[in-house]
Design an enzyme around this catalytic site. Structure first.
Site, PDB file in Angstrom:
ATOM      1  N   LYS A 129       0.846  -1.239  -0.059  1.00  0.00           N
ATOM      2  CA  LYS A 129       0.085  -0.338   0.078  1.00  0.00           C
ATOM      3  C   LYS A 129       0.765   1.181   0.129  1.00  0.00           C
ATOM      4  CE  LYS A 129      -4.290  -2.071   1.161  1.00  0.00           C
ATOM      5  NZ  LYS A 129      -5.220  -2.526   2.293  1.00  0.00           N
ATOM      6  N   ARG A 168      -2.586 -10.103   4.908  1.00  0.00           N
ATOM      7  CA  ARG A 168      -3.117 -10.375   3.427  1.00  0.00           C
ATOM      8  C   ARG A 168      -2.021  -9.813   2.915  1.00  0.00           C
ATOM      9  NH1 ARG A 168      -5.476  -7.248  -0.296  1.00  0.00           N
ATOM     10  NH2 ARG A 168      -6.836  -8.478  -1.712  1.00  0.00           N
TER      11      ARG A 168
HETATM   12  N1  HH2 Z   1      -7.081  -4.490   0.681  1.00  0.00           N
HETATM   13  C1  HH2 Z   1      -7.319  -4.441  -0.652  1.00  0.00           C
HETATM   14  C2  HH2 Z   1      -8.254  -5.569  -1.026  1.00  0.00           C
HETATM   15  N2  HH2 Z   1      -9.033  -6.301  -0.170  1.00  0.00           N
HETATM   16  N3  HH2 Z   1      -9.291  -6.996   2.160  1.00  0.00           N
HETATM   17  C3  HH2 Z   1      -9.185  -7.063   3.219  1.00  0.00           C
HETATM   18  N4  HH2 Z   1      -9.779  -7.731   4.122  1.00  0.00           N
HETATM   19  N5  HH2 Z   1      -8.212  -5.968   3.846  1.00  0.00           N
HETATM   20  C4  HH2 Z   1      -7.474  -5.234   2.959  1.00  0.00           C
HETATM   21  O1  HH2 Z   1      -6.664  -4.501   3.468  1.00  0.00           O
HETATM   22  C5  HH2 Z   1      -7.595  -5.365   1.599  1.00  0.00           C
HETATM   23  C6  HH2 Z   1      -8.705  -6.100   1.190  1.00  0.00           C
HETATM   24  C7  HH2 Z   1      -6.544  -3.624  -1.771  1.00  0.00           C
HETATM   25  O2  HH2 Z   1      -5.403  -4.462  -2.117  1.00  0.00           O
HETATM   26  P1  HH2 Z   1      -5.526  -5.124  -3.479  1.00  0.00           P
HETATM   27  O3  HH2 Z   1      -6.498  -6.309  -3.434  1.00  0.00           O
HETATM   28  O4  HH2 Z   1      -3.975  -5.543  -3.612  1.00  0.00           O
HETATM   29  O5  HH2 Z   1      -5.929  -4.295  -4.550  1.00  0.00           O
HETATM   30  P2  HH2 Z   1      -6.857  -3.619  -5.262  1.00  0.00           P
HETATM   31  O6  HH2 Z   1      -8.286  -3.195  -4.576  1.00  0.00           O
HETATM   32  O7  HH2 Z   1      -6.707  -2.542  -6.191  1.00  0.00           O
HETATM   33  O8  HH2 Z   1      -7.334  -5.043  -6.122  1.00  0.00           O
END
Ligand code: HH2
Length: 268
Positions: free
Chosen positions: A205, A243
């Site tokens: 992040k 995660r």
């Molecule tokens: N962060 C993201 C997505 N899902 N779920 C939980 N439980 N906690 C988090 O901090 C979280 C999440 C964002 O990360 P990412 O999936 O890599 O990115 P994107 O939403 O752009 O797909």
């Protein structure tokens, strides 16, 4: 003890063209499945499949498109290990559970009743606003107390609904400035004290790059050292699950920590 109680590392598979950290790399089903298998191979306890980016400013995805993205991936990966579905939509959650997912990873915080109806686990994450607007000047009187109290209410909801496996997530970056994220990480114990396992998602992040001024422009895929450092901090302050995009370094840390704890027990 439920199999899910042992979960420590949640590996991320984004079946999206636009995720902030790896958008487009695993948009193809075969590549997403291959990546999920790699994550299991590196020691992920659960693989989290998502078909809608929730990065700040992301455009929402229609339900049928989200289903098209995630279902074949969930179905295949669920043959090899536990899978969670990262969605904000009840219908996507239902179909993914039918395809084999055993946990709903819910960044909307509203899918408790769906998890209860389906008899699966619930990761409930705090967010302020929705992805399109959440980073427009988020404000809190006291971010730690507000997030903790909101999660405490969700935990009561989960208990009332009879959900056995529930994880509380402060939602780093979801309607939070760098200072808010730092306050939450620094005071993680306040959330841990609620008595349910805590999940932390700091991996790649922007807060990690912003913190190190010299590296503010570091692309997400090159934020691995910071991601590992944040995961270690989270574990050392009571988180049960992280995660992450890259599983191997975190697994190595946990193996090393386990060996040290064992050695400490053996010293007279
Ligand atoms: N962060 C993201 C997505 N899902 N779920 C939980 N439980 N906690 C988090 O901090 C979280 C999440 C964002 O990360 P990412 O999936 O890599 O990115 P994107 O939403 O752009 O797909």
């Amino acid at each position: 003890m439920s199999e899910l109680a042992r979960v420590r590392i949640m590996g991320i598979v984004n079946v999206t063209p636009d995720s902030f950290s790896d958008g487009g790399r695993f948009f193809d089903h075969a590549r997403a499945i291959e990546h999920g298998l790699e994550l299991f191979g590196e020691g992920a306890d659960i693989v989290d499949v998502g078909g809608e980016s929730t990065r700040p400013g992301a455009v929402p995805v229609a339900g049928d498109e989200e289903l098209r993205r995630v279902l074949p991936v969930v179905r295949e990966l669920a043959r090899y290990g536990p899978v969670s579905i990262d969605t904000r939509k009840p219908d996507v959650a239902r179909a993914a559970v039918e395809a084999g997912a055993v946990v709903i990873n819910d960044v909307s915080g509203r899918l408790g009743p769906v998890a209860a109806e389906l008899g699966v686990g619930w990761v409930v994450m705090h967010a302020k606003g929705d992805p399109q607007t959440m980073q427009h000047n988020p404000t809190y009187h006291d971010v730690v107390t507000e997030v903790r109290d909101w999660l405490a209410a969700r935990l009561r909801e989960a208990r009332e609904l009879g959900i056995d496996d529930v994880w509380l997530d402060p939602g780093l970056g979801f309607g939070k400035t760098l200072e808010h994220n730092l306050a939450l990480l620094a005071n993680l114990e306040a959330i841990v004290a609620l008595g349910a396992p805590v999940l932390v998602g700091a991996s790649r992040k922007s807060m990690l790059a912003t913190l190190s001024r010299r590296e503010a422009t570091l692309p997400p895929a090159e934020r691995e050292e910071q991601s590992l450092a944040a995961a270690i901090w989270a574990f050392e302050h009571g988180a049960q699950v992280v995660r992450v995009h890259r599983v191997r370094p975190v697994r190595q840390f946990l193996t090393l920590r386990g060996a040290m704890e064992e050695a400490r027990r053996q010293w007279p």
